[in-house]
Design a protein around this motif. Structure first.
Motif, PDB file in Angstrom:
ATOM      1  N   LEU A  19       0.845  -1.187   0.000  1.00 40.74           N
ATOM      2  CA  LEU A  19       0.000   0.000   0.000  1.00 40.74           C
ATOM      3  C   LEU A  19       0.884   1.241   0.000  1.00 40.74           C
ATOM      4  N   LEU A  20       0.576   2.177  -0.898  1.00 46.20           N
ATOM      5  CA  LEU A  20       1.257   3.471  -0.888  1.00 46.20           C
ATOM      6  C   LEU A  20       0.230   4.521  -0.498  1.00 46.20           C
ATOM      7  N   ILE A  31      -4.351   9.723  -0.308  1.00 44.18           N
ATOM      8  CA  ILE A  31      -4.591   8.881  -1.490  1.00 44.18           C
ATOM      9  C   ILE A  31      -3.908   7.544  -1.276  1.00 44.18           C
ATOM     10  N   GLN A  32      -4.672   6.498  -1.466  1.00 43.33           N
ATOM     11  CA  GLN A  32      -4.077   5.182  -1.256  1.00 43.33           C
ATOM     12  C   GLN A  32      -4.108   4.370  -2.547  1.00 43.33           C
ATOM     13  N   VAL A  33      -2.927   3.832  -2.882  1.00 40.96           N
ATOM     14  CA  VAL A  33      -2.791   3.014  -4.090  1.00 40.96           C
ATOM     15  C   VAL A  33      -2.181   1.691  -3.678  1.00 40.96           C
ATOM     16  N   LEU A  34      -2.696   0.626  -4.269  1.00 37.65           N
ATOM     17  CA  LEU A  34      -2.151  -0.694  -3.958  1.00 37.65           C
ATOM     18  C   LEU A  34      -1.280  -1.143  -5.130  1.00 37.65           C
ATOM     19  N   ILE A  35      -0.045  -1.532  -4.823  1.00 35.60           N
ATOM     20  CA  ILE A  35       0.797  -2.096  -5.869  1.00 35.60           C
ATOM     21  C   ILE A  35       0.731  -3.607  -5.707  1.00 35.60           C
ATOM     22  N   ASP A  36       0.125  -4.267  -6.650  1.00 40.81           N
ATOM     23  CA  ASP A  36      -0.174  -5.701  -6.665  1.00 40.81           C
ATOM     24  C   ASP A  36      -1.222  -6.067  -5.626  1.00 40.81           C
ATOM     25  N   ILE A  56      -7.120  -2.833   4.865  1.00 43.91           N
ATOM     26  CA  ILE A  56      -7.491  -1.458   4.492  1.00 43.91           C
ATOM     27  C   ILE A  56      -8.895  -1.532   3.896  1.00 43.91           C
ATOM     28  N   PRO A  57      -9.829  -0.684   4.323  1.00 44.94           N
ATOM     29  CA  PRO A  57     -11.162  -0.740   3.709  1.00 44.94           C
ATOM     30  C   PRO A  57     -11.041  -0.620   2.178  1.00 44.94           C
ATOM     31  N   PRO A  58     -11.528  -1.625   1.439  1.00 46.64           N
ATOM     32  CA  PRO A  58     -11.307  -1.650  -0.019  1.00 46.64           C
ATOM     33  C   PRO A  58     -11.820  -0.405  -0.729  1.00 46.64           C
ATOM     34  N   ASN A  59     -12.900   0.214  -0.218  1.00 45.23           N
ATOM     35  CA  ASN A  59     -13.417   1.389  -0.926  1.00 45.23           C
ATOM     36  C   ASN A  59     -12.564   2.633  -0.665  1.00 45.23           C
ATOM     37  N   GLN A  60     -11.557   2.508   0.210  1.00 52.66           N
ATOM     38  CA  GLN A  60     -10.639   3.645   0.423  1.00 52.66           C
ATOM     39  C   GLN A  60      -9.365   3.512  -0.410  1.00 52.66           C
ATOM     40  N   ILE A  61      -9.296   2.460  -1.225  1.00 50.89           N
ATOM     41  CA  ILE A  61      -8.144   2.300  -2.119  1.00 50.89           C
ATOM     42  C   ILE A  61      -8.521   2.897  -3.471  1.00 50.89           C
ATOM     43  N   GLU A  62      -7.708   3.875  -3.903  1.00 50.69           N
ATOM     44  CA  GLU A  62      -8.032   4.629  -5.124  1.00 50.69           C
ATOM     45  C   GLU A  62      -7.831   3.808  -6.393  1.00 50.69           C
ATOM     46  N   ALA A  63      -6.715   3.066  -6.442  1.00 56.54           N
ATOM     47  CA  ALA A  63      -6.364   2.339  -7.668  1.00 56.54           C
ATOM     48  C   ALA A  63      -5.423   1.197  -7.324  1.00 56.54           C
ATOM     49  N   ILE A  64      -5.320   0.245  -8.254  1.00 55.78           N
ATOM     50  CA  ILE A  64      -4.324  -0.832  -8.125  1.00 55.78           C
ATOM     51  C   ILE A  64      -3.384  -0.722  -9.327  1.00 55.78           C
ATOM     52  N   ILE A  65      -2.099  -0.832  -9.052  1.00 57.38           N
ATOM     53  CA  ILE A  65      -1.121  -0.937 -10.141  1.00 57.38           C
ATOM     54  C   ILE A  65      -0.650  -2.385 -10.113  1.00 57.38           C
ATOM     55  N   LEU A  66      -0.869  -3.106 -11.212  1.00 58.90           N
ATOM     56  CA  LEU A  66      -0.574  -4.539 -11.225  1.00 58.90           C
ATOM     57  C   LEU A  66       0.669  -4.822 -12.066  1.00 58.90           C
ATOM     58  N   THR A  67       1.683  -5.430 -11.442  1.00 55.90           N
ATOM     59  CA  THR A  67       2.953  -5.643 -12.162  1.00 55.90           C
ATOM     60  C   THR A  67       2.885  -6.797 -13.155  1.00 55.90           C
ATOM     61  N   HIS A  68       2.165  -7.877 -12.810  1.00 54.53           N
ATOM     62  CA  HIS A  68       2.041  -8.993 -13.770  1.00 54.53           C
ATOM     63  C   HIS A  68       0.955  -9.954 -13.347  1.00 54.53           C
ATOM     64  N   ALA A  69       0.709 -10.956 -14.196  1.00 52.85           N
ATOM     65  CA  ALA A  69      -0.503 -11.770 -14.072  1.00 52.85           C
ATOM     66  C   ALA A  69      -0.340 -13.052 -13.255  1.00 52.85           C
ATOM     67  N   HIS A  70       0.733 -13.220 -12.506  1.00 53.93           N
ATOM     68  CA  HIS A  70       0.808 -14.406 -11.640  1.00 53.93           C
ATOM     69  C   HIS A  70      -0.157 -14.242 -10.461  1.00 53.93           C
TER      70      HIS A  70
END
Ligand code: ZN
Length: 476
Positions: A19-20, A31-36, A56-70
């Motif tokens: 979480l960032l 602002i909260q962003v989840l990386i992976d 973290i309450p999921p509706n408080q996460i703004e976006a997800i940045i996904l590095t890959h599909a594993h």
């Protein structure tokens, strides 16, 4: 002030979730962003975190940045969406295509497992429920937003990111994030999983773009450490692969290869084809038994922007694997059952790669107890998985609540790894234009992270720490 919190893949190799939080305080505002957003797999103590409420309450996460599909990077997304996450999920086009088959398949497997436990009353939960369903997984695909490699995305007035090549699997990118909420801009790099460095020499047969992005200059680095305490063999895997298959065929046995459906499997298939065409192994039937086998190959053939030169040449030479004679891409369960009944030598490639679920379990159940057969591992086996048990030389393994005796030969070829090992990581880190102020190691067993930390501090003189689960660290 900004901080990072490690919600997964800290102290273990699965469940990647970082979480960032920018321009807020440690109470969680801003602002909260989840990386992976990965699933915990393997040991039960970690797996049970998949079932708890999101920290973290999921509706408080703004976006997800996904590095890959594993799955250990994306497999928790449908669960988070089910709990209320509704923001964009940024990923490369190839990653999105892969998630489109991998996530529904994961939901499907979980429904099958729950149904099996309910039928046999073999779970202490009554009724046993799936973590999410195939439908849930299909539903969350609407949130995905394609981002090309190196395209800059503005997440908020103070936060932007771009993907740079990770060279791990098809579509994989590192998240390079720039934050401008302080007196000077700060750059962070979340590596996700890192592919082989200059792999034409050390990892022959790799099919996607070779080598991670070089020349980075970041203030903070969050880096994987899966192979922090091991070295990959640098020899050509083909002689050992040919010998394994020839010996098994000579015994009248079948080779079972637990393998995930993407990237490494295509590499493996092209290698088998080449060995057969050049007469180095007998022409036995090859079954690629996974419900997503055909889709995985179609996605692989579509994303030509991801190919290495070697892959281009192989595809030009041999064409689509879907058209090869004697290669069967079994997608229906009936076809899969037919393979169980056949006893002539053959090669079966089936998911999941760590034998944690999927059709490979049926093949293992049928083949493990016969010394004529071989179980061939071509991927990392996380502690606590069935794959790790079989690989460790155990006498038996539990499959569908049965103790299955292991008499088959067990072979592991490590060269297929899609993760850089320590010398390769150091080689890549030496291309950095400056030392990060601090590096946090994630995605590794504690022994691997601590060994890589020592290697990095002694070879580079960098400040390196092993991230702890749920730890919050300030971005200075
Ligand atoms: Zn990965």
């Amino acid at each position: 002030m900004a901080y990072i919190q490690f919600l997964g893949a800290a102290g273990t190799v699965t469940g990647s979730k970082h979480l960032l939080n920018v321009s807020g305080d440690t109470t969680g505002s801003g602002i909260q962003v989840l990386i992976d957003c990965g699933l915990f797999q393997g040991q039960k103590e970690w797996r049970q975190h998949n079932w708890g409420p999101s920290p973290i309450p999921p509706n408080q996460i703004e976006a997800i940045i996904l590095t890959h599909a594993h799955l250990d990077h994306c497999g928790y997304i449908p669960r988070l969406a089910k709990q209320g996450f509704n923001g964009p999920i940024y990923a490369t086009p190839a990653t999105i295509d892969l998630c489109g088959v991998i996530l529904p398949d994961s939901g499907h497997l979980q429904e099958e497992d729950a149904a099996y436990y309910n039928k046999t009353h073999s779970s202490k939960h009554d009724p046993a429920l799936p973590l999410y369903t195939e439908r849930d997984a299909l539903d969350c695909m609407r949130l995905f937003k394609p981002v090309s490699m190196e395209q800059v995305v503005q997440l908020s007035p103070k936060l932007s990111f771009r993907f740079v090549r990770a060279a791990h699997i098809m579509g994989s990118g590192m998240a390079e994030i720039t934050c401008t909420d302080g007196p000077s801009p700060r750059k962070m790099l979340f590596t996700g999983d890192i592919g082989r460095v200059r792999d034409s020499q050390v990892a022959p047969g790799k099919v996607v773009y070779a080598g991670p992005y070089e020349g980075e200059a970041v203030d903070l680095l969050v880096m994987e450490s899966t192979y922090g305490n091991r070295l990959h063999p640098t020899t050509d895997p083909r002689p050992e692969l040919a010998k394994t298959i020839k010996d098994t065929v000579a015994r009248g046995g079948t080779t079972v290869v637990p393998a995930f459906a993407v990237e490494r499997t295509q590499k493996f298939l092209f290698m088998l084809k080449d060995l057969m065409e050049t007469g180095q192994i007998p022409r036995v039937p090859v079954h690629f038994d996974s419900p997503m086998a055909i889709k995985a190959i179609e996605i692989f053939l579509k994303h030509t922007e991801e190919y290495s030169e070697e892959a281009k040449a192989l595809i030009q030479k041999y064409g689509s694997p879907l058209k090869w004679e004697n290669y069967f891409f079994d997608t229906k369960q009936e076809d899969s059952k037919k393979i169980n009944d056949s006893h002539f030598p053959q090669i079966i490639v089936s998911s999941s790669g760590m034998a944690t679920g999927g059709r490979v379990l049926h093949h293992l159940l049928h083949r493990l107890s016969d010394p004529k057969n071989t179980i061939l591992f071509i991927g990392f086996q996380a502690p606590g998985t069935r794959g790790a048990t079989i690989k460790s030389g155990a006498r038996s393994v539990k499959i569908f609540n049965q103790d299955v005796v292991i008499r088959a030969h067990v072979v592991s070829i490590e060269q297929f790894s899609d993760h850089a090992d320590t010398p390769e990581l150091l080689e890549w880190l030496r291309t950095f234009k400056k030392a990060p102020q601090v590096t946090y190691l994630v995605h590794g067993e504690p022994a691997a992270s601590s060994q890589l930390r020592l290697a990095m501090t002694s070879a580079l003189g960098w400040k390196v720490e092993a991230a702890q689960w749920m730890q919050k660290v300030e971005v200075k």
